[in-house]
Design a protein around this motif. Structure first.
Motif, PDB file in Angstrom:
ATOM      1  N   LYS A 190      -6.025   1.241  -7.589  1.00  0.00           N
ATOM      2  CA  LYS A 190      -6.765   1.520  -6.481  1.00  0.00           C
ATOM      3  C   LYS A 190      -8.010   0.540  -5.899  1.00  0.00           C
ATOM      4  O   LYS A 190      -8.654   0.313  -6.963  1.00  0.00           O
ATOM      5  CB  LYS A 190      -7.231   2.925  -6.844  1.00  0.00           C
ATOM      6  CG  LYS A 190      -6.436   3.984  -7.321  1.00  0.00           C
ATOM      7  CD  LYS A 190      -7.123   5.234  -7.593  1.00  0.00           C
ATOM      8  CE  LYS A 190      -6.007   6.458  -7.899  1.00  0.00           C
ATOM      9  NZ  LYS A 190      -6.764   7.545  -8.411  1.00  0.00           N
ATOM     10  N   TYR A 213       0.673  -1.252  -0.033  1.00  0.00           N
ATOM     11  CA  TYR A 213      -0.103   0.091   0.013  1.00  0.00           C
ATOM     12  C   TYR A 213       0.993   1.105   0.062  1.00  0.00           C
ATOM     13  O   TYR A 213       1.960   1.266   0.644  1.00  0.00           O
ATOM     14  CB  TYR A 213      -0.851   0.109   1.219  1.00  0.00           C
ATOM     15  CG  TYR A 213      -0.425   0.313   2.514  1.00  0.00           C
ATOM     16  CD1 TYR A 213      -0.803   1.868   2.772  1.00  0.00           C
ATOM     17  CD2 TYR A 213       0.440  -0.306   3.313  1.00  0.00           C
ATOM     18  CE1 TYR A 213      -0.210   2.402   4.032  1.00  0.00           C
ATOM     19  CE2 TYR A 213       0.976   0.389   4.427  1.00  0.00           C
ATOM     20  CZ  TYR A 213       0.561   1.664   4.907  1.00  0.00           C
ATOM     21  OH  TYR A 213       1.087   2.033   6.024  1.00  0.00           O
ATOM     22  N   HIS A 258      -4.725   2.651  -2.030  1.00  0.00           N
ATOM     23  CA  HIS A 258      -3.777   3.218  -3.044  1.00  0.00           C
ATOM     24  C   HIS A 258      -2.573   2.193  -2.761  1.00  0.00           C
ATOM     25  O   HIS A 258      -1.838   2.216  -1.991  1.00  0.00           O
ATOM     26  CB  HIS A 258      -3.512   4.438  -2.985  1.00  0.00           C
ATOM     27  CG  HIS A 258      -4.669   5.485  -2.963  1.00  0.00           C
ATOM     28  ND1 HIS A 258      -4.985   6.188  -4.298  1.00  0.00           N
ATOM     29  CD2 HIS A 258      -5.755   5.561  -2.334  1.00  0.00           C
ATOM     30  CE1 HIS A 258      -6.065   6.898  -4.021  1.00  0.00           C
ATOM     31  NE2 HIS A 258      -6.660   6.632  -2.771  1.00  0.00           N
TER      32      HIS A 258
END
Length: 489
Positions: free
Chosen positions: A281, A262, A275
């Motif tokens: 995403k 992440y 993200h």
């Protein structure tokens, strides 16, 4: 006086004033499996034992937040899934909305039952239980900050730290947001919990906890993103079992994303966006953070006595679970790191206490502890993997029993699974047992029992020459043994 000499003497009498200081042979910090194992063994040996638990009820995170409630939820989801898929009973639940809190009702009942059971253990064995935050004053003295403000001090010749662990929380993730959870809060047992309906979930972290919850939430027909930092699931397992788990999670509809990390977590009023550094995403209704755990060593005054936990909050111990600084202070369970299993913690507590009382112990207590992973299908293994045996240059062979060929599996209709035996080609010694499928965590113990036998008693022929009930899942051992034996002779 040494710790061993003190602990070998008769138990001392109770001090007159609780708040002026109490003398015990042993003080155990934490009432999870590790603490319970240590306290019970010491009590059975006639020692005067005190146990300190930070929370109101005994049982530790295993009982209140982790193992017991999550497995109870898994069983409820499995039952619901089975009913929905069975044409005889599907009409009973058709159109009914069963909420997450309703499924947790059974878990709460089991927790209460487990707490009452364990409270009885301590009462019957005359273990004095204190509630509050424990802190070291010196290597033999513990001060307890009780909820009412009192601060009794306990003195002991031996101390066992079994304070467990908690989910790791990176500082850049907002765990106060109502759509972001970790494994302590997702069930809502004493925390904000998952109360509103959710259709999708992203699970960040694909270790044991992440994989188990992926199975649970997919069983609730939620869309599941499982984000893995590595290139395969549960790399400590045998490769064939890893492949089977990956296939069946995907077959159920879990979307697995390997080698992802992440970049940031974006909480929204109606969801969460993860993200990833790869540019992806992932948006879902909720996020479950399941990436790592931290030992519960904070606010214990360990620095006062020279014990310095590592960056994960874990305590360094030797091969008999003594801390490196003080030989009368032991640490067991999750607070010392892997294997981080409730079963392992219990035996570590017994192992450490045996050494504390007698100065020696049988290493078999903590050798070849089986893994139990409650995904759907279930996984359990004990001993070495094919990868390890190949690296070690051990001449081994493999025996398989596919569940779909067993009469019992055909009767129950649960046909997915395999039992895999690894054995030495020449001596026929069992080297590893790996099981994937229904009741795997139960089935594994038959193989474990034979593996634990000394000398020629650990032999593949045991399974070939032993009569198993028919039809049973245990019969898989005879089938797998014959399958492997035919590869050699």
């Amino acid at each position: 006086m040494s710790a061993e000499a003190h602990l070998s003497s008769p138990p001392s009498g109770l001090a007159a004033d609780r708040h002026s200081g109490l003398d015990f042979d042993v003080v155990v910090l934490g009432s999870g499996p590790g603490g319970e194992g240590a306290a019970m063994l010491a009590a059975k040996a006639g020692r005067r034992v005190a146990l300190v638990e930070r929370h109101r009820a005994v049982g530790g995170a295993c009982t209140h937040l982790g193992t017991i409630p999550s497995k109870a939820l898994r069983e409820a989801v499995r039952t619901l899934k089975s009913v929905r898929q069975n044409p005889l009973f599907a009409d009973l639940v058709a159109g009914r909305v069963i909420t997450f809190p309703q499924l947790l009702t059974g878990a709460r009942r089991i927790i209460d039952s487990q707490v009452e059971l364990r409270r009885g253990f301590y009462h019957r064995n005359h273990v004095e239980v204190f509630t509050g935050q424990a802190r070291f004053i010196d290597p033999h003295t513990i001060e307890i900050e009780e909820p009412g403000g009192a601060r009794p001090r306990l003195h002991a010749g031996g101390i066992v730290i079994a304070t467990g662990s908690r989910p790791y929380r990176p500082p850049d993730v907002d765990f106060h947001h109502p759509r972001i959870f970790d494994s302590d809060t997702i069930l809502g047992l004493g925390h904000h919990g998952l109360e509103r309906p959710a259709q999708s979930i992203t699970i960040y972290g694909a270790g044991v906890v992440g994989c188990e919850y992926a199975s649970i939430f997919r069983g609730l027909e939620m869309k599941v993103n499982l984000v893995n930092n590595r290139d395969k699931l549960l790399a400590f397992l045998d490769d064939e079992i890893i492949d089977a788990l990956s296939y069946h999670l995907r077959d159920q509809g879990v979307l697995i994303r390997h080698n992802e990390t992440y970049e940031r977590i974006e909480p929204l009023p109606d969801g969460v966006v993860v993200h990833l550094k790869s540019g992806k995403k992932l948006r879902s209704d909720i996020l479950l953070w399941a990436n790592g755990r931290t030992g519960n060593t904070q606010d214990m005054g360990l620095d006062t006595i020279g014990i310095v936990p590592n960056g994960r909050g874990q305590i360094d111990v030797d091969d008999v679970y003594r801390t490196r600084v003080h030989p009368h202070i032991y640490a067991v369970g999750d607070v010392v790191g892997p294997p981080s299993l409730a079963s392992a913690a219990y035996d570590q507590g017994r192992f450490a206490m045996t050494h504390l009382l007698h100065g020696e112990c049988d290493a078999r207590l903590v050798k070849d502890i089986p893994t139990g992973i409650y995904t759907d299908p279930e996984i359990s293994s004990v001993g070495r993997t094919e990868r390890e045996l190949t690296q070690e240059g051990v001449p081994y062979e493999v025996g398989h029993a596919l569940f779909r060929n067993l009469a019992r599996a055909q009767i129950t209709g649960i046909r997915v699974g395999v039992l895999k035996l690894l054995f030495h080609r020449e001596t026929l010694q069992i080297l590893g047992v790996h099981c994937f499928g229904d009741q795997a965590a139960e089935i594994i113990h038959i193989g474990q029992a034979i593996m634990a036998q000394a000398g020629e008693a650990n032999n593949l022929r045991y399974f070939i020459n032993t009569t198993f009930n028919y039809p049973t899942m245990a019969e898989a051992y005879r089938v797998a043994a014959l399958n492997g034996y035919n590869r050699v002779f």
